[in-house]
Design an enzyme around this catalytic site. Sequence first.
Site, PDB file in Angstrom:
ATOM      1  N   HIS A   1     102.827  71.275  19.798  1.00  0.00           N
ATOM      2  CA  HIS A   1     101.706  71.115  19.076  1.00  0.00           C
ATOM      3  C   HIS A   1     101.434  69.370  19.821  1.00  0.00           C
ATOM      4  CE1 HIS A   1      99.480  69.847  15.550  1.00  0.00           C
ATOM      5  NE2 HIS A   1     100.326  68.867  14.753  1.00  0.00           N
TER       6      HIS A   1
ATOM      7  N   CYS B   1      97.374  72.228   9.056  1.00  0.00           N
ATOM      8  CA  CYS B   1      97.733  70.927   8.439  1.00  0.00           C
ATOM      9  C   CYS B   1      97.876  69.987   9.039  1.00  0.00           C
ATOM     10  CB  CYS B   1      98.951  71.201   7.643  1.00  0.00           C
ATOM     11  SG  CYS B   1     100.602  71.300   8.710  1.00  0.00           S
TER      12      CYS B   1
ATOM     13  N   CYS C   1      96.742  65.830  13.083  1.00  0.00           N
ATOM     14  CA  CYS C   1      96.727  66.459  13.651  1.00  0.00           C
ATOM     15  C   CYS C   1      95.414  67.593  14.110  1.00  0.00           C
ATOM     16  CB  CYS C   1      97.765  67.438  13.618  1.00  0.00           C
ATOM     17  SG  CYS C   1      99.627  66.929  13.057  1.00  0.00           S
TER      18      CYS C   1
ATOM     19  N   GLY D   1      99.119  65.508   8.982  1.00  0.00           N
ATOM     20  CA  GLY D   1     100.088  64.515   8.140  1.00  0.00           C
ATOM     21  C   GLY D   1      98.771  63.347   7.431  1.00  0.00           C
TER      22      GLY D   1
END
Length: 395
Positions: free
Chosen positions: A352, A382, A92, A384
């Site tokens: 996203h 954040c 991400c 993953g």
Amino acid sequence: MSIRDVYIVDAVRTPIGKFGGALSSVRPDDLAAHVVKALVDRSPDLDPARIDDVYFGDANGAGEDNRDVARMAVLLAGLPTSVPGVTVNRLCGSGLEAVIQAARAVALGDASVAVAGGVESMSRAPWVLQKPERAFPAGHQQLHSTTLGWRMTNPRMPAEWTVSLGEGAELVADKHGLTREAQDAFALASHQKAAEAWAKGLYDGEVVPYPGVELERDECIRDNTSLEALARLKPSFRPDGGTVTAGNASPLNDGAAALLIVDEEGLRATGREPLARIRASAVTGIEPQLFGLGPVEAVRRALEKAGRGFADLTTFELNEAFAAQSLGCLAEWPELDPAVVNPRGGAIAIGHPLGASGARLAGAVAHQLAAADSGTGLAALCIGVGQGLALVLER
């Protein structure tokens, strides 16, 4: 060796398309090429041959974005074949990682002019089939979706590390006592702020629609949603007692973003005033199941490197993977004024597209600082599998 100042001259992005929506017919390498070309075209004084490298984030890379989508974007955008390209993957955080790597190259003198960005088509992410361990298997074979999350997981990984992303958000909600009502209220505010920003024309200077596609605005914004409508949605990951729903989580999306990053010499070559200057960055790790809290320490470290504190922030783009993880992070930054966070809406409303989101955030912060004509901004995500990434900008 002296460290050079690093500037963001410009930043563009596509409107963010929903899964199976308006951009689903567009290949990811074409999305990437579109933002690269649009970015270069907006600086007509810059000779494209002066671009030293193109860095692009891409989280999945299993389909039409294979074989170094950054280089494909260079070629498809019509840039000189002398311009190289490299694709980076921090899931991400890939788009922001591309910005940081480009900035590092410029700061060290390895580049004077660079393009950084990211792309993802979650709609077009393919299914993949593993090769059989031996020839002519008699049984059925499993296809794995590459759209999102764990797949072909190594059995040596502890089970608590490999929970779904949604269950990870539930764990953050448990840790901080975050109610369903608080998460829904956060999600509603995201949609309201995004809709208002678009209505005021605040995104007009950075969004470049894809030609031939009828999509002028981010496709997942729900102008007319309400707390009542959000409350009717069922929990997605814990049927009994869960708090995370499709309404308070970011959707699956398609999109691309790109930024022009230069040193002083490169800035003169563009003939333009920069949007912002890059000050500092930081990356940190955390237990994989608590990935949502990854930005907590990364943000603190980036601000410390920049010699700044939460009180100095003019704007803060925090990626909203889930309302629970965003609220969890905010709970751990009590000194932060929540009013500066995502003033033009966040990923729950905007979307996203994994590899593009970090570049979108960095570009948004740069444009907001330029609009304010001063201040300190921060972009963070954040990631993953348990990481956090943050970037500090100033003007």
